[in-house]
Motif scaffolding. Sequence first.
Motif, mmCIF file in Angstrom:
data_model
loop_
_atom_site.group_PDB
_atom_site.id
_atom_site.type_symbol
_atom_site.label_atom_id
_atom_site.label_comp_id
_atom_site.label_asym_id
_atom_site.label_seq_id
_atom_site.Cartn_x
_atom_site.Cartn_y
_atom_site.Cartn_z
ATOM 1 N N VAL A 98 8.735 26.432 -35.247
ATOM 2 C CA VAL A 98 8.592 26.830 -36.652
ATOM 3 C C VAL A 98 7.260 27.558 -36.841
ATOM 4 O O VAL A 98 7.203 28.656 -37.376
ATOM 5 N N ASN A 99 6.207 26.937 -36.388
ATOM 6 C CA ASN A 99 4.858 27.492 -36.520
ATOM 7 C C ASN A 99 4.219 27.652 -35.146
ATOM 8 O O ASN A 99 4.629 27.004 -34.167
ATOM 9 N N THR A 100 3.191 28.485 -35.102
ATOM 10 C CA THR A 100 2.456 28.705 -33.859
ATOM 11 C C THR A 100 0.952 28.588 -34.118
ATOM 12 O O THR A 100 0.491 28.802 -35.234
ATOM 13 N N SER A 101 0.251 28.260 -33.077
ATOM 14 C CA SER A 101 -1.213 28.269 -33.087
ATOM 15 C C SER A 101 -1.691 28.850 -31.767
ATOM 16 O O SER A 101 -1.017 28.736 -30.731
ATOM 17 N N THR A 102 -2.883 29.467 -31.792
ATOM 18 C CA THR A 102 -3.390 30.159 -30.609
ATOM 19 C C THR A 102 -4.837 29.755 -30.333
ATOM 20 O O THR A 102 -5.622 29.525 -31.264
ATOM 21 N N SER A 103 -5.186 29.672 -29.070
ATOM 22 C CA SER A 103 -6.568 29.437 -28.649
ATOM 23 C C SER A 103 -6.892 30.421 -27.526
ATOM 24 O O SER A 103 -6.033 30.733 -26.692
ATOM 25 N N VAL A 104 -8.126 30.914 -27.542
ATOM 26 C CA VAL A 104 -8.545 31.929 -26.568
ATOM 27 C C VAL A 104 -9.818 31.470 -25.870
ATOM 28 O O VAL A 104 -10.716 30.892 -26.505
ATOM 29 N N THR A 105 -9.926 31.722 -24.572
ATOM 30 C CA THR A 105 -11.156 31.499 -23.840
ATOM 31 C C THR A 105 -11.429 32.699 -22.945
ATOM 32 O O THR A 105 -10.486 33.391 -22.526
ATOM 33 N N SER A 106 -12.696 32.969 -22.674
ATOM 34 C CA SER A 106 -13.064 34.112 -21.845
ATOM 35 C C SER A 106 -13.492 33.633 -20.463
ATOM 36 O O SER A 106 -14.224 32.644 -20.337
ATOM 37 N N VAL A 107 -13.025 34.331 -19.431
ATOM 38 C CA VAL A 107 -13.420 34.035 -18.057
ATOM 39 C C VAL A 107 -13.797 35.336 -17.368
ATOM 40 O O VAL A 107 -13.509 36.432 -17.858
ATOM 41 N N THR A 108 -14.462 35.209 -16.244
ATOM 42 C CA THR A 108 -14.881 36.388 -15.503
ATOM 43 C C THR A 108 -14.591 36.234 -14.020
ATOM 44 O O THR A 108 -14.566 35.111 -13.500
ATOM 45 N N SER A 109 -14.367 37.350 -13.377
ATOM 46 C CA SER A 109 -14.283 37.362 -11.913
ATOM 47 C C SER A 109 -15.382 38.251 -11.346
ATOM 48 O O SER A 109 -15.301 38.697 -10.206
ATOM 49 N N LYS A 110 -16.404 38.499 -12.185
ATOM 50 C CA LYS A 110 -17.581 39.207 -11.695
ATOM 51 C C LYS A 110 -18.506 38.213 -11.005
ATOM 52 O O LYS A 110 -18.666 37.084 -11.458
#
Length: 578
Positions: A98-110
């Motif tokens: 019915v509903n959605t929620s989102t979470s974001v995280t940043s990663v690096t391969s440098k």
Amino acid sequence: MRTIYFFSACFAFLSCNDEKSVPEPANLPPTVTLASELISVDPFTYQFSAAAEDPEKDDLVFRWDFGEGTVKEGGVEETFSFDDGGDFNVKVTVSDNVNTSTSVTSVTSKSTTITIDASITYQTMDGFGGAGPAIPFYFVPNPSRYDLGDGYFDEEWLELMVNDWGATIFRDAVSPAFEAFPGEFDEHEREPNWARDDNNQQISTSNYYHLGDETPRGPIGSSLSTKAKYAKALKAKIEENGEELKYVMAVWTPPAWMKTSGNHMKGSLQEEYFDEFADFLAKYVIKFEELSGVTPYALSIQNEPNLEHEEWTFGCSYTGENYRDLLKLVKGKFVEEGIENVKLFGPETVRFLYRMTNIMDPVFADPQAHSYIDIMATHSYAGDGITIESGTASEWEELYTFSQQKGEKPLWMTETESDGGWEGALTAGKRILAALKFGKVSAWMWWSVGAPDWETNTRNGFTHNGIPSGDRPKYWTSKNFYKYIRPGAVQIESSTDNDLFGVVAFQHASKKTTTIVSINDSEEERIMKLEDEGLPERFQVFETSQSVNCEWVDTMEADQNWFIMSPKSIYTILSISD
């Protein structure tokens, strides 16, 4: 009857309400928080965990977007590998249909790669250290604060210097007061020593820092006997660790009566007194050893010999020819007196080659004189002897090449200072690294290590009132080198693939340790990879940054060849013996 009637009425009221339509509660969206953990760098692989919850306890669907084109449905946890050299925003979207929620995280391969090659070796370390005790010897002591060495230090200070900081070299000034007047030797006399009048009373001159409420400086310099107590205590403390104290001495000024100026500040040693001054130094060393049980490791016949000092410090000027001649006389007198184990180091000039060549060219031209210099030494100041100067890689390389032109000799950096605050502390670490790596120095010594409680200038001292202090974090950036690169360690080849990251590495054969010190001079956190098949399997990681004071932060196990550096930080990587 009243009670029965009351409940009946209530029941009727509730029954009527039940007949009305009640709207269904709204479906609330799920919540989700995304976390990541780097688990490998070959290839770069992260473990992602989505902590999700639905208010209605509905089943949830997880949709993952890894930021490089891959989108898929998955579970609460996902493992994903990335190509090298990128930054990625990883997103998880959680739906209850019915509903959605989102979470974001940043990663690096440098990453930045540290490459070690133990087959290429350089200098062997003699050690690290600095000048003086908790209260510098040129200030009045404080017996109410320090119960050893006539009020200059205590047992806690010895523990701090030796076992916490890791210092093994201590530099001290030769006291001209030992022979304040011709033929009068007194190991308890303190300078300054003024001229005497007809009644044998000392006459005050401007060459004295008077006592005062703001800068209580008394006679500049303590006596030979007080300094001997410090050396004796240091020797005992360092030998508890199975290591050797290197107590080194430098002349700031001969006794005033031997000089052209007649005082301790300026002027030159009169040539008619060259022999007598050589005799003075021999007697000083013999008396010092008698009182302390410590054979001085090395002696410098003059601190900054071609710098005309102002009134703020003792000094004595030499030409290169004068310096050469005195050097030969002192060595001859030492041999004559049976002083066999005290090395001679010098010239302790400032401004790298700018001043060193003037003193050393005549010495290098005389094979006998050159053979008497056991250790080459420089100071890391600008030409005025005050301004802090770091020295570029090329300047250190030129200085090292110059010092080795007539044969291999250790190069020491024997005096400089550092500003307080974090920026000063990080710069202090960078200066040590540059000298070790490009100048191939075998020893690094700060000027006065201690600062009394009233000293507010954070350039002075690496401790304050006998302990490390937050306004002098240079103590901890120095500790990354001092504590973990032990005397006898040999520098091995090391490099990075990023100019903002410096590295120097050492191996110690008898201790079976590898020590790597790396500096992150960038504003970004960075993954550091170690490359060398011959490296030990396990390392401890110690961090110094604006919020961390040379503390353990990680252990790299056998299957881990990487660590993460904070921005603007210094890390020491120390191998763990099985």
